[in-house]
Each structure stands twice: as C-alpha cells, then as structure tokens.
Design a protein around this motif. Structure first.
Motif, short mmCIF file in Angstrom:
data_model
loop_
_atom_site.label_atom_id
_atom_site.label_comp_id
_atom_site.label_asym_id
_atom_site.label_seq_id
_atom_site.Cartn_x
_atom_site.Cartn_y
_atom_site.Cartn_z
N MET A 1 0.83 -1.23 0.00
CA MET A 1 -0.10 0.02 0.08
C MET A 1 0.77 1.26 -0.07
O MET A 1 1.07 1.75 -0.99
N GLY A 2 1.43 1.72 1.16
CA GLY A 2 2.37 2.63 1.30
C GLY A 2 2.37 3.80 0.34
O GLY A 2 3.01 4.57 -0.37
N LYS A 3 0.96 4.60 0.36
CA LYS A 3 0.48 5.58 -0.42
C LYS A 3 0.69 6.97 0.34
O LYS A 3 0.39 7.17 1.56
N THR A 4 1.26 7.97 -0.22
CA THR A 4 1.42 9.38 0.29
C THR A 4 0.62 10.49 -0.69
O THR A 4 0.78 10.32 -1.78
N SER A 5 0.41 11.56 0.14
CA SER A 5 -0.13 12.66 -0.72
C SER A 5 -0.08 14.05 0.33
O SER A 5 0.36 13.88 1.34
N ASP A 6 -0.27 15.17 -0.23
CA ASP A 6 -0.30 16.39 0.41
C ASP A 6 -1.57 16.69 0.83
O ASP A 6 -1.70 18.05 1.16
N GLN A 7 -2.79 15.99 0.47
CA GLN A 7 -3.89 16.54 0.80
C GLN A 7 -4.93 15.42 1.16
O GLN A 7 -4.49 14.22 0.74
N ILE A 8 -5.99 15.67 1.67
CA ILE A 8 -7.11 14.88 2.17
C ILE A 8 -8.06 14.96 1.04
O ILE A 8 -8.74 15.81 0.65
N ASP A 9 -8.09 13.53 0.27
CA ASP A 9 -9.20 13.43 -0.78
C ASP A 9 -10.30 12.81 -0.10
O ASP A 9 -10.76 12.69 1.03
N ASP A 10 -11.44 12.60 -0.97
CA ASP A 10 -12.74 12.16 -0.46
C ASP A 10 -12.47 10.60 0.22
O ASP A 10 -13.39 10.49 1.36
N ALA A 11 -11.79 9.88 -0.41
CA ALA A 11 -11.60 8.48 0.14
C ALA A 11 -10.98 8.59 1.66
O ALA A 11 -11.39 7.83 2.43
N VAL A 12 -9.95 9.67 1.75
CA VAL A 12 -9.20 9.52 3.03
C VAL A 12 -10.51 10.05 4.06
O VAL A 12 -10.56 9.85 5.05
N ARG A 13 -11.17 11.23 3.70
CA ARG A 13 -12.20 11.89 4.39
C ARG A 13 -13.16 10.69 4.82
O ARG A 13 -13.46 10.72 6.25
N THR A 14 -13.64 10.02 3.98
CA THR A 14 -14.55 8.97 3.99
C THR A 14 -14.04 7.97 5.18
O THR A 14 -14.76 7.64 6.33
N PHE A 15 -12.92 7.62 5.01
CA PHE A 15 -12.10 6.72 5.93
C PHE A 15 -12.05 7.15 7.38
O PHE A 15 -12.47 6.70 8.54
N ILE A 16 -11.42 8.72 7.37
CA ILE A 16 -11.47 9.23 8.78
C ILE A 16 -12.91 9.30 9.20
O ILE A 16 -13.00 8.98 10.56
N GLN A 17 -13.79 9.50 8.73
CA GLN A 17 -15.30 9.78 9.34
C GLN A 17 -15.97 8.55 9.79
O GLN A 17 -16.72 8.54 10.49
N ALA A 18 -15.17 7.43 9.14
CA ALA A 18 -15.95 6.01 9.63
C ALA A 18 -14.98 5.52 10.78
O ALA A 18 -15.40 4.41 11.54
N GLN A 19 -14.01 6.23 11.48
CA GLN A 19 -13.36 5.74 12.64
C GLN A 19 -13.73 6.32 13.96
O GLN A 19 -14.15 7.56 14.18
N ALA A 20 -13.92 5.44 14.85
CA ALA A 20 -14.52 5.84 16.25
C ALA A 20 -13.36 6.45 17.26
O ALA A 20 -13.64 6.85 18.25
N MET A 21 -12.26 5.99 16.91
CA MET A 21 -10.87 6.37 17.67
C MET A 21 -9.90 6.97 16.85
O MET A 21 -9.73 6.54 15.74
N TYR A 22 -8.95 8.00 17.22
CA TYR A 22 -7.63 8.07 16.57
C TYR A 22 -6.75 8.54 17.64
O TYR A 22 -6.90 8.53 18.93
N PHE A 23 -5.52 8.81 17.21
CA PHE A 23 -4.47 8.93 18.14
C PHE A 23 -3.69 10.33 17.82
O PHE A 23 -3.37 10.41 16.55
N VAL A 24 -3.31 10.85 18.57
CA VAL A 24 -2.54 12.39 18.55
C VAL A 24 -1.18 12.15 18.99
O VAL A 24 -1.10 11.79 20.61
N ALA A 25 -0.07 12.55 18.47
CA ALA A 25 1.32 12.22 18.83
C ALA A 25 1.92 13.89 18.59
O ALA A 25 1.77 14.39 17.61
N THR A 26 2.74 14.27 19.45
CA THR A 26 3.69 15.54 19.64
C THR A 26 4.58 15.11 20.67
O THR A 26 4.82 14.23 21.34
#
Length: 183
Positions: A1-26
């Motif tokens: 897979m290993g895909k990269t982009s510099d933008q959030i496309d519709d497929a990425v947005r749909t994937f994000i919206q389907a997730q109940a959990m996420y992680f933030v790192a700093t």
C-alpha cells in the motif's frame, strides 16, 4: 500500500469519518523531552478542507499536546481501521491551539457537538497524508462511547472545571506552557 499525498481526498475523508478512535502524537523540541501519544474519540475530529483538520481538546489530567503544539507546532494524527479492510492513516502537519478567548474559537466550536469539558480546539495544517497496510492491527468490535468524561465534567461544573485546569493544565510534564486561561 504505502501511499502518500499532500491533501485529504474524498476517500481519506470517508475513512476518517468512519473511525471511532484516533491518536494524536506530539513532542517537545528538547532532546530529553517526553513524547506524547493521546487516544481520542467522542466525535471530536473534523476535516475542515483538503489540508486542514481540527479536533476538540477536552479537559484531562495532562496538557502535553497543547504545550507541544504551542512550542513547535508539530503534530501527527493517526487513524487505524479496527474493523473492515486493514489500513493505517497518518496526517502529519503543523498545528496551533485555539482557546475560547480566541476570535476563531466560536466558528470552529460550531463544527462539533457540545462538551462542557472543551478547553481548546487544535487546528492543524496537513502537510503529509500517508497510508500503510495495517496488517498487524487487530480486529476490534466497537461497542459504543463512554460517558464518564461527560458525567465528570457535569459534576465539576464550569467553576470546578476552571479550577481543575488551573491546577492540572498550566504546564506540561516538561514545564512548557499549557492552557493560558483555564476558565
């Protein structure tokens, strides 16, 4: 897979919206500083546009993400598919902290459900979107959201939350500035 982009496309947005959990790192700039990873949920994440995301920062016992983002802006948000086809998605970017006293807060707050414990909104300009396989991520069944944070915040009330933030959220574990106005 290993895909990269510099933008959030519709497929990425749909994937994000389907997730109940996420992680933030700093992480702070100091070599001996503590890296932080925080799990998030409760419908607190939004894609604003192709290169901008935001999430509600709810009152908690630490203030690492806010402090690190204030210091250097670096942030990564990771989503994992715990159901369905395997996938890991990372959003690398530069963030800034928006507190209730800031002019942009009111418009951003309207994008989210109401939470008494909201202490800030983290906004990030996404510079890199990366997808990887997620073959090692387990399949987990989502049972629902927890209500403990909402109940705790209701019990504390506005004054109790302000006092808690004043005690616990002024500085990070590394001594970096946290919430400027705890009210």
């Amino acid at each position: 897979m290993g895909k990269t982009s510099d933008q959030i496309d519709d497929a990425v947005r749909t994937f994000i919206q389907a997730q109940a959990m996420y992680f933030v790192a700093t992480a702070p700039l100091a070599k001996d500083g503590l890296v932080n990873v925080s799990p998030k949920g409760l419908d607190t994440f939004r894609v604003i546009d192709e290169t901008t995301v935001a999430y509600l920062d709810l009152t908690g016992s630490g203030i690492e993400t806010v402090a690190h983002v204030r210091e250097n802006g670096r942030i990564v948000v990771m989503f994992c598919a715990f159901q369905g086809p395997p996938k890991i998605l990372r959003l690398h970017g530069l963030g800034h902290v928006v507190e209730p006293r800031d002019s942009e807060f009111a418009a951003l707050k309207n994008l989210f459900p109401e939470f008494e414990s909201t202490r800030a909104i983290i906004v990030a300009k996404v510079q890199r979107v990366s997808e990887s396989c997620g073959f090692g991520v387990p399949l987990l069944k989502f049972e629902g959201e927890r209500d403990q944070l909402r109940a705790w915040a209701r019990k504390k009330g506005p004054d109790g939350l302000a006092q808690y933030r004043a005690q616990k959220n002024r500085a990070s574990l590394d001594g970096l500035a946290g919430i400027a106005d705890p009210s």
